[in-house]
Design a protein around this motif. Structure first.
Motif, PDB file in Angstrom:
ATOM      1  N   ARG A 111       0.849  -1.203   0.000  1.00 34.72           N
ATOM      2  CA  ARG A 111       0.000   0.000   0.000  1.00 34.72           C
ATOM      3  C   ARG A 111       0.885   1.254   0.000  1.00 34.72           C
ATOM      4  N   LEU A 163     -10.294   7.617 -16.175  1.00 28.04           N
ATOM      5  CA  LEU A 163      -9.293   6.601 -15.838  1.00 28.04           C
ATOM      6  C   LEU A 163      -8.521   6.159 -17.084  1.00 28.04           C
ATOM      7  N   LEU A 246      -8.221  -1.367 -10.267  1.00 22.57           N
ATOM      8  CA  LEU A 246      -8.448   0.061 -10.563  1.00 22.57           C
ATOM      9  C   LEU A 246      -9.506   0.231 -11.640  1.00 22.57           C
ATOM     10  N   GLY A 250     -12.091   1.789  -9.603  1.00 20.96           N
ATOM     11  CA  GLY A 250     -11.816   3.202  -9.868  1.00 20.96           C
ATOM     12  C   GLY A 250     -12.884   3.876 -10.693  1.00 20.96           C
ATOM     13  N   ALA A 257     -21.793   6.404  -7.475  1.00 24.98           N
ATOM     14  CA  ALA A 257     -21.905   7.427  -6.423  1.00 24.98           C
ATOM     15  C   ALA A 257     -22.358   8.766  -7.013  1.00 24.98           C
ATOM     16  N   PRO A 295     -22.269   3.585  -2.735  1.00 24.69           N
ATOM     17  CA  PRO A 295     -22.417   2.409  -3.603  1.00 24.69           C
ATOM     18  C   PRO A 295     -21.950   1.094  -2.983  1.00 24.69           C
ATOM     19  N   ARG A 301     -15.057  -9.141   6.594  1.00 25.23           N
ATOM     20  CA  ARG A 301     -13.805  -9.475   7.275  1.00 25.23           C
ATOM     21  C   ARG A 301     -13.995 -10.854   7.912  1.00 25.23           C
ATOM     22  N   HIS A 357      -7.410  -0.093   5.148  1.00 23.85           N
ATOM     23  CA  HIS A 357      -7.910  -0.361   3.787  1.00 23.85           C
ATOM     24  C   HIS A 357      -8.750   0.799   3.241  1.00 23.85           C
ATOM     25  N   CYS A 359     -10.276   3.635   1.202  1.00 25.15           N
ATOM     26  CA  CYS A 359     -10.164   3.701  -0.257  1.00 25.15           C
ATOM     27  C   CYS A 359      -8.958   4.520  -0.710  1.00 25.15           C
ATOM     28  N   LEU A 364      -9.447  11.180  -5.542  1.00 21.16           N
ATOM     29  CA  LEU A 364      -9.832  11.212  -6.956  1.00 21.16           C
ATOM     30  C   LEU A 364     -11.358  11.173  -7.095  1.00 21.16           C
TER      31      LEU A 364
HETATM   32  C1  HEM Z   1     -17.153   6.998  -4.964  1.00 23.54           C
HETATM   33  C2  HEM Z   1     -16.242   6.132  -5.389  1.00 23.54           C
HETATM   34  C3  HEM Z   1     -15.624   5.058  -4.529  1.00 23.54           C
HETATM   35  C4  HEM Z   1     -16.146   4.396  -3.456  1.00 23.54           C
HETATM   36  C5  HEM Z   1     -17.517   4.561  -2.837  1.00 23.54           C
HETATM   37  C6  HEM Z   1     -15.119   3.484  -2.985  1.00 23.54           C
HETATM   38  C7  HEM Z   1     -15.250   2.671  -1.881  1.00 23.54           C
HETATM   39  C8  HEM Z   1     -14.221   1.906  -1.355  1.00 23.54           C
HETATM   40  C9  HEM Z   1     -14.292   1.173  -0.118  1.00 23.54           C
HETATM   41  C10 HEM Z   1     -15.518   1.130   0.803  1.00 23.54           C
HETATM   42  C11 HEM Z   1     -13.114   0.535   0.068  1.00 23.54           C
HETATM   43  C12 HEM Z   1     -12.693  -0.323   1.257  1.00 23.54           C
HETATM   44  C13 HEM Z   1     -13.297  -1.710   1.226  1.00 23.54           C
HETATM   45  C14 HEM Z   1     -12.916  -2.509   2.443  1.00 23.54           C
HETATM   46  O1  HEM Z   1     -11.779  -2.463   2.912  1.00 23.54           O
HETATM   47  O2  HEM Z   1     -13.749  -3.236   2.952  1.00 23.54           O
HETATM   48  C15 HEM Z   1     -12.282   0.869  -1.075  1.00 23.54           C
HETATM   49  C16 HEM Z   1     -10.998   0.404  -1.266  1.00 23.54           C
HETATM   50  C17 HEM Z   1     -10.263   0.628  -2.413  1.00 23.54           C
HETATM   51  N1  HEM Z   1     -10.587   1.502  -3.439  1.00 23.54           N
HETATM   52 FE1  HEM Z   1     -12.247   2.615  -3.581  1.00 23.54          FE
HETATM   53  N2  HEM Z   1     -14.029   3.592  -3.809  1.00 23.54           N
HETATM   54  C18 HEM Z   1     -14.280   4.558  -4.749  1.00 23.54           C
HETATM   55  C19 HEM Z   1     -13.414   5.014  -5.735  1.00 23.54           C
HETATM   56  C20 HEM Z   1     -12.169   4.508  -5.980  1.00 23.54           C
HETATM   57  C21 HEM Z   1     -11.255   4.992  -6.987  1.00 23.54           C
HETATM   58  C22 HEM Z   1     -11.508   6.207  -7.873  1.00 23.54           C
HETATM   59  C23 HEM Z   1     -10.151   4.175  -6.950  1.00 23.54           C
HETATM   60  C24 HEM Z   1      -8.894   4.222  -7.761  1.00 23.54           C
HETATM   61  C25 HEM Z   1      -8.741   4.853  -8.912  1.00 23.54           C
HETATM   62  C26 HEM Z   1     -10.381   3.190  -5.903  1.00 23.54           C
HETATM   63  C27 HEM Z   1      -9.510   2.178  -5.559  1.00 23.54           C
HETATM   64  C28 HEM Z   1      -9.592   1.442  -4.391  1.00 23.54           C
HETATM   65  C29 HEM Z   1      -8.576   0.478  -3.972  1.00 23.54           C
HETATM   66  C30 HEM Z   1      -7.314   0.097  -4.741  1.00 23.54           C
HETATM   67  C31 HEM Z   1      -9.000  -0.013  -2.728  1.00 23.54           C
HETATM   68  C32 HEM Z   1      -8.279  -1.051  -1.855  1.00 23.54           C
HETATM   69  C33 HEM Z   1      -7.475  -0.309  -0.767  1.00 23.54           C
HETATM   70  C34 HEM Z   1      -6.853  -1.235   0.277  1.00 23.54           C
HETATM   71  O3  HEM Z   1      -7.357  -2.329   0.503  1.00 23.54           O
HETATM   72  O4  HEM Z   1      -5.835  -0.821   0.863  1.00 23.54           O
HETATM   73  N3  HEM Z   1     -11.610   3.422  -5.335  1.00 23.54           N
HETATM   74  N4  HEM Z   1     -12.968   1.716  -1.919  1.00 23.54           N
END
Ligand code: HEM
Length: 441
Positions: A111, A163, A246, A250, A257, A295, A301, A357, A359, A364
């Motif tokens: 990370r 993206l 992504l 992404g 949303a 969303p 877990r 974890h 996001c 972005l």
């Molecule tokens: C409104 C838009 C978004 C929402 C609602 C959202 C929501 C989330 C949530 C809830 C998690 C954590 C899930 C968990 O651990 O149980 C997460 C993780 C993640 N999101 Fe997003 N996300 C959004 C946009 C994005 C965008 C734009 C990107 C990248 C371009 C992205 C990449 C990631 C990645 C790589 C993780 C994993 C992080 C980790 O485990 O360390 N997300 N997202």
């Protein structure tokens, strides 16, 4: 020259397939209300209660629904006790070894490295260039009309096109990339379609990474091609799954949303007018949409030891379904929690989760949503729900899916400019991104 291969079944429609899976006919918020009346943590299988198909898991694994704000917070902030290995048979099976399935110390190592390509200065510059260009392109045909489906014509393609530019992917293939990315999230066991899409994206990214290593550019893939973790290049088995994730996480989440944000405002015209008049309310409106109907309604877990959570004893090896949709509407924390209210007192929500974890793309996503809302408010001064169409509906038991959003926005200007009112997107964008912008009209 690397080319992307389409699905073998070219007629496959991932949007319809996801909607069919997610629209179980059960309102997840009614199930949440019933569970909450039992307690903050309940021995119950949320997925079965809302009618979702069983995931590929051991059927005898005990399941618990975690509902309260405090309990969700506790779980997300204790990765030693509440492991992310719960995602291995689901997201991990499709994407590979993504951050989402990792626990410390593996998670921290990758990370930290991957965060380097999401530095705030980089993200802001992407939004200043890519997002504003995409908005121009997508709004151009809409501006020639008097009504539109703001979901399929704007909010759905928008984050994906952004993206695609950030990654430097060929524009002519954007529809295939979008289809494959969305197909990866079609969670119909045994995930055949999702797997095919993941393999095709993986093959493409493997070749592209080789190419960018030889001929680096300024795009995100070039940055990933040379990235190191603890002094060693990040292995392919981590970078390829990250890129796959992504493409889906992404773009798809942000588009949903954004549509939900529009629905919240359009269903509450006085709030829409307030945000239009005072753009300082744009950011609270974005946060409220993520709280009200973010969303990602459920995550998971797995317990690594016996534990007591909010007074409930949970054995080691249990699956916890973290109901963000419940915690974000916890009446102990939010007044009138089911109401969309951009004026509400701000309180932390779990739209992007929290803890290790949280996001990676939250900045972005927030910027993309804010820039898009400002642009739509500027360009479509008489925006309202189309009275001749059924009201918008958000469906989805594990992912919220607002599929259509029929809007009208008044008559076109009769003069050759063919727009409705003076535009000032450039200046609003500039304020948001702290860069100098030019008015485009
Ligand atoms: C409104 C838009 C978004 C929402 C609602 C959202 C929501 C989330 C949530 C809830 C998690 C954590 C899930 C968990 O651990 O149980 C997460 C993780 C993640 N999101 Fe997003 N996300 C959004 C946009 C994005 C965008 C734009 C990107 C990248 C371009 C992205 C990449 C990631 C990645 C790589 C993780 C994993 C992080 C980790 O485990 O360390 N997300 N997202």
């Amino acid at each position: 020259m690397t080319t992307i291969e389409d699905l073998s079944d070219r007629t496959f429609d991932p949007y319809a397939a996801t909607a069919a899976l997610q629209d179980t006919g059960v309102d997840p918020y009614l199930v949440i209300a019933e569970l909450r009346s039992i307690g903050p943590v309940v021995k119950a299988d949320y997925r079965t209660l809302v009618g979702l198909p069983a995931e590929p898991r051991e059927p005898s694994q005990p399941r618990y629904s975690v509902l309260s704000h405090a309990a969700v917070d506790e779980v997300l902030n204790d990765p030693e006790t509440f492991s992310s290995r719960s995602f291995e048979p689901t997201l991990g099976a499709v994407f590979g070894r993504i951050l989402t399935v990792m626990d410390p110390p593996e998670h921290a190592m990758y990370r930290r490295a991957l965060m380097q390509v999401f530095r705030p200065t980089l993200v802001r510059s992407w939004c200043a260039e890519a997002a504003s260009q995409v908005i121009e392109e997508l709004l151009a045909p809409i501006l020639l009309k008097e009504q539109a489906d703001l979901a399929s014509e704007f909010a759905t393609p928008y984050p994906f096109h952004v993206l695609q530019r950030i990654l430097g992917l060929p524009h002519e293939d954007v529809e295939v990339f979008q289809k494959l990315s969305f197909t990866q999230m079609v969670k119909e066991p045994p995930f055949d379609m999702a797997m095919e899409a993941a393999v095709k994206l993986g093959n493409y990214f493997t070749a592209l990474l080789d190419d960018r290593r030889q001929n680096p550019g300024t795009d995100l893939i070039s940055a990933l091609a040379t990235l190191e973790a603890e002094g060693r290049p990040i292995p392919r088995k981590i970078v390829i799954p990250f890129l796959r994730q992504l493409m889906s996480a992404g773009a798809e989440t942000t588009s949903r949303a954004l549509t939900i944000l529009f629905i919240g405002l359009l269903s509450n015209p006085e709030q829409l007018a307030a945000v239009r008049a005072d753009r300082a309310l744009v950011s609270p409106a974005v946060e409220e949409a993520l709280r009200w109907d973010g969303p990602v309604i459920v995550s998971s877990r797995e317990t690594t030891r016996d534990v007591v959570l909010e007074g409930v004893s949970i054995p080691r090896g249990a699956l916890l379904e973290l109901l963000f949709g419940a915690a974000n509407r916890d009446p102990q924390v939010f007044e009138n929690p089911d109401t969309f209210d951009v004026h509400r007192e701000r309180h932390r929500h779990f739209g992007f989760a929290t803890g290790i974890h949280v996001c990676i793309g939250q900045l972005l996503a927030r910027l993309e949503m804010s820039v898009a809302l400002n642009a739509v408010l500027d360009r479509l001064p008489n925006l309202g729900l189309d009275p001749n169409q059924p009201p918008p509906r958000v469906q989805g038991a594990s992912m919220r899916l607002p599929s259509v959003l029929h809007v009208t926005f008044g008559r076109l200007c009769r003069c050759p400019c063919r727009v409705r009112e003076p535009m000032h997107t450039g200046s609003v964008l500039a304020q948001l991104l702290n860069v100098s912008g030019q008015s485009s009209h």
